[in-house]
Scaffold this motif. Structure first.
Motif, PDB file in Angstrom:
ATOM      1  N   TYR A  90       0.838  -1.197   0.000  1.00 55.69           N
ATOM      2  CA  TYR A  90       0.000   0.000   0.000  1.00 55.69           C
ATOM      3  C   TYR A  90       0.876   1.251   0.000  1.00 55.69           C
ATOM      4  N   GLY A  91       0.492   2.219  -0.797  1.00 54.30           N
ATOM      5  CA  GLY A  91       1.162   3.502  -0.800  1.00 54.30           C
ATOM      6  C   GLY A  91       2.446   3.574  -1.590  1.00 54.30           C
ATOM      7  N   SER A  92       2.769   2.533  -2.346  1.00 53.16           N
ATOM      8  CA  SER A  92       4.001   2.544  -3.149  1.00 53.16           C
ATOM      9  C   SER A  92       3.829   3.453  -4.351  1.00 53.16           C
ATOM     10  N   PRO A  93       4.842   4.268  -4.643  1.00 51.71           N
ATOM     11  CA  PRO A  93       4.777   5.047  -5.884  1.00 51.71           C
ATOM     12  C   PRO A  93       4.799   4.111  -7.085  1.00 51.71           C
ATOM     13  N   SER A  94       4.227   4.530  -8.170  1.00 53.63           N
ATOM     14  CA  SER A  94       4.216   3.726  -9.389  1.00 53.63           C
ATOM     15  C   SER A  94       5.636   3.537  -9.869  1.00 53.63           C
ATOM     16  N   ARG A  95       6.000   2.338 -10.227  1.00 55.19           N
ATOM     17  CA  ARG A  95       7.362   2.023 -10.709  1.00 55.19           C
ATOM     18  C   ARG A  95       7.423   2.026 -12.236  1.00 55.19           C
TER      19      ARG A  95
END
Length: 83
Positions: A77-82
């Motif tokens: 949850y909350g990971s920036p888009s890679r």
């Protein structure tokens, strides 16, 4: 070498697997010192994730919480888009 991502690890009552929320650098530095008070008070607080999302956590349902290095693989949850 890849940089370390920090995650808030929440162990919820009645749930086998912990919930992980990726934190930005600033919050990952200040949150660990505040977790005990939040758990003891059963606070409800909006946490800002690394991608800017606001995730509301009800600490009265959390059995244990800590900030740790996020696993290198997988989406949390909350990971920036890679992309």
């Amino acid at each position: 070498m890849a940089e370390n991502r920090h995650a808030l690890v929440l162990h919820l009552a009645g749930v086998a697997e912990p919930m992980l929320i990726e934190l930005g650098e600033e919050l990952s530095g200040e949150l660990p010192d505040k977790l005990a008070a939040k758990l003891l008070a059963g606070e409800i607080e909006a946490i800002t994730a690394a991608n800017g999302a606001r995730i509301v956590v009800n600490f009265s349902h959390v059995v244990a919480a800590h900030v740790d290095i996020a696993p290198p693989l997988g989406q949390i949850y909350g990971s920036p888009s890679r992309r």
